[in-house]
Write an enzyme that holds these catalytic residues in place. Structure first.
Site, PDB file in Angstrom:
ATOM      1  N   LYS A 176     -12.794  52.113  38.201  1.00 31.67           N
ATOM      2  CA  LYS A 176     -12.658  50.750  37.799  1.00 31.67           C
ATOM      3  C   LYS A 176     -11.041  50.263  38.068  1.00 31.67           C
ATOM      4  CE  LYS A 176     -10.234  52.112  33.972  1.00 31.67           C
ATOM      5  NZ  LYS A 176      -8.798  51.637  33.527  1.00 31.67           N
ATOM      6  N   PRO A 200      -8.011  58.510  42.510  1.00 33.39           N
ATOM      7  CA  PRO A 200      -6.735  59.354  42.208  1.00 33.39           C
ATOM      8  C   PRO A 200      -6.882  59.800  40.752  1.00 33.39           C
ATOM      9  CG  PRO A 200      -6.229  56.876  42.271  1.00 33.39           C
ATOM     10  CD  PRO A 200      -7.416  57.011  43.207  1.00 33.39           C
ATOM     11  N   ASP A 211     -13.622  55.037  28.788  1.00 33.62           N
ATOM     12  CA  ASP A 211     -13.810  54.514  29.972  1.00 33.62           C
ATOM     13  C   ASP A 211     -15.368  55.242  30.583  1.00 33.62           C
ATOM     14  OD1 ASP A 211     -11.627  53.047  29.952  1.00 33.62           O
ATOM     15  OD2 ASP A 211     -10.477  54.368  31.126  1.00 33.62           O
ATOM     16  N   SER A 238     -13.470  59.962  34.552  1.00 33.57           N
ATOM     17  CA  SER A 238     -14.648  59.223  33.849  1.00 33.57           C
ATOM     18  C   SER A 238     -15.614  58.894  34.449  1.00 33.57           C
ATOM     19  CB  SER A 238     -14.199  57.685  32.910  1.00 33.57           C
ATOM     20  OG  SER A 238     -12.910  58.021  32.272  1.00 33.57           O
ATOM     21  N   ALA A 285      -5.285  60.554  37.035  1.00 34.63           N
ATOM     22  CA  ALA A 285      -4.351  59.947  36.325  1.00 34.63           C
ATOM     23  C   ALA A 285      -3.561  58.595  36.913  1.00 34.63           C
ATOM     24  CB  ALA A 285      -3.064  61.025  36.022  1.00 34.63           C
ATOM     25  N   GLY A 286      -4.608  57.946  37.677  1.00 37.56           N
ATOM     26  CA  GLY A 286      -4.076  56.768  38.274  1.00 37.56           C
ATOM     27  C   GLY A 286      -4.348  55.536  37.357  1.00 37.56           C
ATOM     28  N   GLY A 287      -5.057  55.443  36.504  1.00 39.61           N
ATOM     29  CA  GLY A 287      -5.439  54.379  35.620  1.00 39.61           C
ATOM     30  C   GLY A 287      -6.725  53.574  36.143  1.00 39.61           C
ATOM     31  N   MET A 288      -7.556  54.537  37.224  1.00 41.97           N
ATOM     32  CA  MET A 288      -8.738  54.108  37.554  1.00 41.97           C
ATOM     33  C   MET A 288     -10.075  54.903  37.058  1.00 41.97           C
ATOM     34  SD  MET A 288      -7.626  53.071  41.520  1.00 41.97           S
ATOM     35  CE  MET A 288      -9.283  52.212  41.526  1.00 41.97           C
TER      36      MET A 288
END
Ligand code: C5P
Length: 312
Positions: free
Chosen positions: A18, A103, A145, A112, A105-108
């Site tokens: 996401k 990725p 998430d 999750s 720990a990429g914020g995506m």
């Protein structure tokens, strides 16, 4: 003809990454979580999980980002399988083959996505009979998430980001993702946000203009409302973010923002050929470790293939 009983041999599920089109942060609750008002969009970068019967729970990970995760009990997919086994009274195990394209720990929300795919795959493999709603509750226990990775599409997330309402959204959006090998810890980014906003007590909400832009299906209108309150906090902890944003500011991207807690930077392009062109520019400038061109919205966790074998 008499139906032959079958057993599941393998269940293959795919779940999306996401980005957050809007991420507004509010006060920190006593639980340690922050109130959020966010708009998630699932994008066409996917985690695959193949679940097959086994006596114990185990994971094995391959793919571009595999070296950044551990195949042990700390893996969110392992925890998802173990939580579902406990909730459904399942006594057998499962082997989970994970292909990591999102990725770490990429914020995506790649972890999750693994958890959501695992919940669905194990639910089908073990035939637990749990309702989709119950899977949603287990998902929220695993992380803020995870519920969205189950549902996909475009959705507003309130509470910790886990209370979802599907958003009316038209059209498809073209995104360029500039990804860094070195990830960011989500708790650390929120701590940095706290440092930048001491005593912050506002209640976060989503502007009507955001919902109107999504209904219009017009990327130019959406570009005007993209915002991430964690942008500065992520930039402070990952200086590469600013350099990427500078390069994107000189490109035909309509807007750029950090995805979630970063450090991935997402750029909205007016169309697919322009997205490809922007990706080439980011690669040529050598400011990101990986560049992806994706579209959103993408579907949530779904069954790709189920291999059955006749029993006996
Ligand atoms: O739920 P998840 O495991 O993804 O959250 C990781 C961490 O991110 C939390 O422990 C918390 O420090 C931070 N977080 C937060 N507020 C949220 C979501 C996450 O502070 N709404």
């Amino acid at each position: 003809m008499r139906a032959v009983p079958t057993v599941q041999q393998a269940v293959h599920v795919r779940a999306p990454a996401k980005i957050n089109l809007v991420l507004r942060v509010g006060a920190r609750e006593p639980s340690g979580y922050h109130q959020l008002a966010t708009v998630f969009q699932a994008v066409s970068l996917f985690e695959d999980v193949v679940a097959s019967p086994a006596e114990e729970i185990s994971t094995s990970t391959t793919g571009r980002w595999a070296e950044h995760v551990r195949d042990d009990e700390s893996n969110l997919a392992y925890r998802a399988a173990s939580l579902l086994a406990e909730a459904s009274g399942t006594r057998t195990g499962v082997h989970l083959e994970i292909t990591k394209r999102v990725p770490v720990a990429g914020g995506m929300a790649g972890g999750s996505a693994d958890a959501a795919a695992t919940l669905l795959a194990c639910d089908l493999l073990w035939q637990t009979g749990l309702a989709r709603e119950e899977l949603g509750h287990l998902a929220a226990e695993l992380g803020a998430d995870v519920p969205f990775a189950l549902t996909g599409g475009t959705a507003v997330g309130l509470g910790r980001g886990d209370v979802l309402t599907p958003a009316l959204a038209r059209g498809a959006y073209h995104w360029v993702l500039a990804i860094s090998e070195q990830g960011l810890s989500t708790p650390e980014v929120f701590e940095e946000w706290d440092r930048l906003h001491p005593e912050y007590a506002e209640h976060p909400s989503i502007d009507d203009a955001v919902m109107a832009a999504l209904i219009s299906g017009d990327a130019h209108r959406l570009a005007e409302v993209l915002v991430n309150d964690l942008d500065a906090a992520a930039g402070n902890l990952a200086p590469g973010v600013e350099r990427i944003q500078q390069v994107l500011a000189d490109s035909p991207a309509l807007a750029t923002l950090v995805s979630g807690s970063g450090p991935t930077v997402a750029a909205l392009a007016p169309d697919h050929p322009t997205a490809v062109e922007i990706a080439e520019t980011v690669r040529a400038m050598d400011v990101a470790d990986e560049v992806e061109v994706v579209t959103g919205p993408a579907p949530g966790a779904r069954l790709l293939e189920s291999v059955r074998e006749d029993e006996g």
